[in-house]
Design a protein around this motif. Structure first.
Motif, PDB file in Angstrom:
ATOM      1  N   PRO A 220       0.831  -1.207   0.000  1.00 15.90           N
ATOM      2  CA  PRO A 220       0.000   0.000   0.000  1.00 15.90           C
ATOM      3  C   PRO A 220       0.863   1.255   0.000  1.00 15.90           C
ATOM      4  O   PRO A 220       2.031   1.228   0.390  1.00 15.90           O
ATOM      5  CB  PRO A 220      -0.797  -0.118   1.306  1.00 15.90           C
ATOM      6  N   LEU A 221       0.277   2.343  -0.457  1.00 15.32           N
ATOM      7  CA  LEU A 221       0.959   3.632  -0.432  1.00 15.32           C
ATOM      8  C   LEU A 221       1.185   4.052   1.022  1.00 15.32           C
ATOM      9  O   LEU A 221       0.256   4.085   1.818  1.00 15.32           O
ATOM     10  CB  LEU A 221       0.110   4.680  -1.159  1.00 15.32           C
ATOM     11  N   ASN A 222       2.446   4.360   1.349  1.00 15.24           N
ATOM     12  CA  ASN A 222       2.814   4.763   2.705  1.00 15.24           C
ATOM     13  C   ASN A 222       3.612   6.061   2.624  1.00 15.24           C
ATOM     14  O   ASN A 222       4.423   6.233   1.712  1.00 15.24           O
ATOM     15  CB  ASN A 222       3.642   3.656   3.368  1.00 15.24           C
ATOM     16  N   HIS A 223       3.396   6.954   3.567  1.00  9.93           N
ATOM     17  CA  HIS A 223       4.029   8.267   3.476  1.00  9.93           C
ATOM     18  C   HIS A 223       5.539   8.208   3.626  1.00  9.93           C
ATOM     19  O   HIS A 223       6.236   9.153   3.228  1.00  9.93           O
ATOM     20  CB  HIS A 223       3.433   9.223   4.517  1.00  9.93           C
ATOM     21  N   ARG A 224       6.092   7.132   4.166  1.00  5.74           N
ATOM     22  CA  ARG A 224       7.550   6.983   4.235  1.00  5.74           C
ATOM     23  C   ARG A 224       8.075   5.967   3.222  1.00  5.74           C
ATOM     24  O   ARG A 224       9.267   5.973   2.908  1.00  5.74           O
ATOM     25  CB  ARG A 224       7.986   6.561   5.645  1.00  5.74           C
ATOM     26  N   GLN A 225       7.187   5.104   2.749  1.00  7.58           N
ATOM     27  CA  GLN A 225       7.563   4.086   1.762  1.00  7.58           C
ATOM     28  C   GLN A 225       6.532   4.120   0.634  1.00  7.58           C
ATOM     29  O   GLN A 225       5.581   3.356   0.616  1.00  7.58           O
ATOM     30  CB  GLN A 225       7.615   2.698   2.421  1.00  7.58           C
ATOM     31  N   PRO A 226       6.743   5.031  -0.326  1.00  6.93           N
ATOM     32  CA  PRO A 226       5.725   5.239  -1.369  1.00  6.93           C
ATOM     33  C   PRO A 226       5.510   4.045  -2.293  1.00  6.93           C
ATOM     34  O   PRO A 226       4.447   3.915  -2.906  1.00  6.93           O
ATOM     35  CB  PRO A 226       6.241   6.441  -2.162  1.00  6.93           C
ATOM     36  N   GLY A 227       6.527   3.166  -2.429  1.00  6.86           N
ATOM     37  CA  GLY A 227       6.383   1.936  -3.185  1.00  6.86           C
ATOM     38  C   GLY A 227       6.031   2.133  -4.656  1.00  6.86           C
ATOM     39  O   GLY A 227       6.283   3.175  -5.254  1.00  6.86           O
ATOM     40  N   ILE A 228       5.434   1.099  -5.220  1.00  8.73           N
ATOM     41  CA  ILE A 228       5.079   1.103  -6.644  1.00  8.73           C
ATOM     42  C   ILE A 228       4.065   2.200  -6.942  1.00  8.73           C
ATOM     43  O   ILE A 228       4.171   2.911  -7.945  1.00  8.73           O
ATOM     44  CB  ILE A 228       4.504  -0.271  -7.050  1.00  8.73           C
ATOM     45  N   ILE A 229       3.087   2.356  -6.062  1.00 11.43           N
ATOM     46  CA  ILE A 229       2.038   3.350  -6.302  1.00 11.43           C
ATOM     47  C   ILE A 229       2.634   4.753  -6.338  1.00 11.43           C
ATOM     48  O   ILE A 229       2.356   5.546  -7.246  1.00 11.43           O
ATOM     49  CB  ILE A 229       0.942   3.244  -5.229  1.00 11.43           C
ATOM     50  N   GLY A 230       3.504   5.060  -5.378  1.00 14.61           N
ATOM     51  CA  GLY A 230       4.151   6.363  -5.363  1.00 14.61           C
ATOM     52  C   GLY A 230       5.004   6.588  -6.598  1.00 14.61           C
ATOM     53  O   GLY A 230       5.002   7.682  -7.184  1.00 14.61           O
ATOM     54  N   ALA A 231       5.736   5.549  -7.017  1.00 10.49           N
ATOM     55  CA  ALA A 231       6.580   5.667  -8.212  1.00 10.49           C
ATOM     56  C   ALA A 231       5.738   5.898  -9.456  1.00 10.49           C
ATOM     57  O   ALA A 231       6.103   6.682 -10.337  1.00 10.49           O
ATOM     58  CB  ALA A 231       7.440   4.421  -8.365  1.00 10.49           C
ATOM     59  N   ALA A 232       4.589   5.219  -9.549  1.00  8.66           N
ATOM     60  CA  ALA A 232       3.710   5.397 -10.710  1.00  8.66           C
ATOM     61  C   ALA A 232       3.114   6.797 -10.735  1.00  8.66           C
ATOM     62  O   ALA A 232       3.024   7.429 -11.802  1.00  8.66           O
ATOM     63  CB  ALA A 232       2.597   4.354 -10.689  1.00  8.66           C
ATOM     64  N   LEU A 233       2.728   7.300  -9.575  1.00 12.70           N
ATOM     65  CA  LEU A 233       2.181   8.653  -9.505  1.00 12.70           C
ATOM     66  C   LEU A 233       3.249   9.695  -9.808  1.00 12.70           C
ATOM     67  O   LEU A 233       2.942  10.789 -10.294  1.00 12.70           O
ATOM     68  CB  LEU A 233       1.586   8.902  -8.119  1.00 12.70           C
ATOM     69  N   ASP A 234       4.495   9.347  -9.537  1.00 14.93           N
ATOM     70  CA  ASP A 234       5.620  10.271  -9.710  1.00 14.93           C
ATOM     71  C   ASP A 234       6.216  10.210 -11.117  1.00 14.93           C
ATOM     72  O   ASP A 234       7.137  10.961 -11.425  1.00 14.93           O
ATOM     73  CB  ASP A 234       6.701   9.911  -8.682  1.00 14.93           C
ATOM     74  N   THR A 235       5.718   9.299 -11.959  1.00 15.05           N
ATOM     75  CA  THR A 235       6.256   9.119 -13.310  1.00 15.05           C
ATOM     76  C   THR A 235       5.136   9.361 -14.313  1.00 15.05           C
ATOM     77  O   THR A 235       4.289   8.492 -14.542  1.00 15.05           O
ATOM     78  CB  THR A 235       6.837   7.690 -13.481  1.00 15.05           C
ATOM     79  N   PRO A 236       5.068  10.540 -14.905  1.00 10.92           N
ATOM     80  CA  PRO A 236       3.901  10.942 -15.709  1.00 10.92           C
ATOM     81  C   PRO A 236       3.518   9.988 -16.828  1.00 10.92           C
ATOM     82  O   PRO A 236       2.327   9.784 -17.091  1.00 10.92           O
ATOM     83  CB  PRO A 236       4.319  12.314 -16.268  1.00 10.92           C
ATOM     84  N   ALA A 237       4.495   9.373 -17.503  1.00 11.27           N
ATOM     85  CA  ALA A 237       4.177   8.557 -18.672  1.00 11.27           C
ATOM     86  C   ALA A 237       3.568   7.202 -18.322  1.00 11.27           C
ATOM     87  O   ALA A 237       2.988   6.534 -19.185  1.00 11.27           O
ATOM     88  CB  ALA A 237       5.433   8.341 -19.516  1.00 11.27           C
ATOM     89  N   VAL A 238       3.691   6.779 -17.081  1.00  6.26           N
ATOM     90  CA  VAL A 238       3.214   5.448 -16.687  1.00  6.26           C
ATOM     91  C   VAL A 238       1.690   5.408 -16.687  1.00  6.26           C
ATOM     92  O   VAL A 238       1.021   6.309 -16.175  1.00  6.26           O
ATOM     93  CB  VAL A 238       3.758   5.080 -15.296  1.00  6.26           C
TER      94      VAL A 238
END
Length: 380
Positions: A220-238
Motif C-alpha cells: 500500500p501507499l505509505n508516506h515513508r515508503q511510497p512503493g510502486i504506487i508512489g513511483a507510478a504517480l511520480d512518473t507521468p508517462a506510466v
C-alpha cells in the motif's frame, strides 16, 4: 455502407448531437444529420437517442461465460470473444495465469491461432502475460509453485503474440529483460510485486511503463515508503490499470488516481475470470478453486481471485464515483488502452479511417448494439 442516426456520438473530446456516423469496415465520416443523404444501399441503424462510442478494449481479462484463457479447449477463446460484445467489448487481450511454463506457452499458441482466425465477436489483439515472473509475497491468486525469474528465452518464440508482460522487478536484475521486451514492442508492467519506490523507479527508467491492477497485489501507499504506487504517480508517462467494482479499490482511491494521473493514463480493466456473466458458485482460476458470491471471487483463503465485473459495469460505476465527463470516462476503456498497446492508429476512437468498432449504450450503460469492423455482432 451503414449509418447510425439519432445517436449521441462520443468522440475523444466531446459528445456530438444531430450527427450521423457513416461506416463500412472503417469509419467513413461524421456528417450533420440535415446534410445526410443516404443512397439506396445504406443500412440505417437508429440509435434512438442512445450514446454511440468507440468499442471498449479490455487489456486484462482471463475469461467469462465459463471459459478461461488457460483452458486447453481450442474453442474457449472463440467463445469468450463471442460473449464480450454483449458488454460492449470489441477487442481484448486474453490474459494468462502463473502455471507450468509449457502450459503457458501452449496458451500463447492458442491465442496466436485465435488472433489469426476470423471470428464473430470481439477481436483478439494479442496476449497479456500475467506471470510467471511475480513475487511470492504478492502472488494474489497466482500459484507460487510456478513463479520464476524472468527469462527472455521463455517468450522469444511468442513476440508476435504478447502485448503486455507483468513482472515483479525487485530481486535479481530484471532490467535486461525489460529492455529486450521493449525492443520487441512489448509493454512491461509492474504487478504482483513487493518492489519499493526506488526499485519501481529503476524499472520505469529501464522501460517498464505500466502498472497491473493498481493498488492490488502490491504494497500500500505509505508516506515513508511510497512503493510502486508512489513511483507510478511520480512518473507521468506510466499508465495504471484500475479495477472498478468497489471491491478491489475504494471509490476514494479511484477518484484520487484519476485526479493525479488523468483519463489518458488510467485504464479500466475487468480482470474477469470464467465466472463472469454466470451465477454464484464454485469455479477455478489458474488451477485454484474459487468461490463466487455476491459479486466477489475469492480463494478459500479469502484472497481476491480476479473479478466477475465487466467493462460495461466498471464504466457505469466509475461515472457514479467520479466527476469525469463522458468523453473522459470512455477514453479509459477505449483510446487510452489502445495507445498503451500500440493500436491507436486503428482503434480506440471514432475517427475517419479507423476500424468501425462501435458500441451503442443507454444512459445507464446498458449495451444496445455492438459492431466489430462494421459487422453487427450484438443487438439487445
Amino acid at each position: 455502407m451503414k449509418a447510425i442516426i439519432n445517436g449521441r456520438i462520443i468522440t475523444a473530446s466531446q459528445v456530438l448531437e444531430n450527427k450521423v456516423l457513416v461506416f463500412d469496415e472503417q469509419i467513413g465520416e461524421i456528417v450533420a444529420a440535415d446534410a445526410f443523404k443516404p443512397g439506396e444501399d445504406f443500412e440505417i441503424i437508429d440509435a434512438a437517442g442512445h450514446y454511440v462510442s468507440p468499442g471498449f478494449i479490455d487489456i486484462h481479462i482471463h475469461g467469462c461465460g465459463g471459459y478461461d484463457t488457460m483452458d486447453e479447449d481450442p474453442t474457449a477463446l472463440g467463445k469468450i470473444a463471442a460473449l464480450l460484445p454483449q458488454v460492449g467489448v470489441t477487442s481484448f487481450l486474453p490474459t494468462t495465469m502463473t502455471m507450468h511454463l509449457p502450459r503457458i506457452q501452449s496458451a500463447l499458441q492458442r491465442i496466436r491461432a485465435a488472433k489469426k482466425a476470423k471470428g464473430n465477436g470481439a477481436v483478439i489483439l494479442g496476449a497479456h502475460l500475467e506471470g510467471p515472473y511475480l513475487s511470492p509475497q504478492y502472488k494474489g491468486a497466482q500459484d507460487s509453485a510456478f513463479i520464476k525469474t524472468p527469462d527472455f528465452f521463455d517468450i522469444e518464440d511468442y513476440l508476435d503474440v504478447i502485448r503486455i508482460v507483468t513482472l515483479a522487478p525487485e530481486g535479481a536484475d530484471k532490467h535486461d529483460f525489460i529492455q529486450r521486451c521493449r525492443a520487441a514492442q512489448i509493454t512491461v508492467s509492474i504487478g504482483h510485486s513487493n518492489a519499493n519506490y526506488e526499485q519501481a523507479l529503476a524499472a520505469f527508467a529501464a522501460g517498464a511503463e505500466h502498472v497491473t491492477h493498481t493498488f492490488n497485489a502490491m504494497p500500500p501507499l505509505n508516506h515513508r515508503q511510497p512503493g510502486i504506487i508512489g513511483a507510478a504517480l511520480d512518473t507521468p508517462a506510466v499508465t495504471c490499470e484500475l479495477i472498478v467494482d468497489d471491491v478491489h479499490v475504494h471509490p476514494c482511491l479511484q477518484r484520487m488516481l484519476l485526479k493525479l494521473k488523468g483519463p489518458d493514463h488510467v485504464i479500466l480493466i475487468s480482470d474477469a475470470m470464467r465466472a463472469c456473466l454466470l451465477a454464484n458458485g464454485h469455479y477455478d482460476l489458474g488451477g485454484q478453486d474459487v468461490i463466487v458470491s455476491d459479486g466477489e471471487a475469492r480463494l478459500a483463503s479469502g484472497v481476491i481471485a480476479g473479478s466477475v465485473t465487466t467493462l460495461r459495469s466498471a464504466a457505469r460505476l466509475l461515472e457514479k464515483n467520479t466527476q469525469l465527463s463522458l468523453p473522459e470516462l470512455i477514453r479509459t476503456v477505449s483510446l487510452t488502452p489502445a495507445r498503451r498497446i500500440g493500436v491507436a492508429g486503428s482503434k480506440g476512437s471514432l475517427e475517419i479511417g479507423k476500424d468501425a468498432d462501435i458500441t451503442i449504450f443507454s444512459s445507464d450503460f446498458t449495451i444496445q448494439a455492438t459492431f466489430v469492423a462494421g459487422k453487427s455482432v450484438y443487438r439487445s
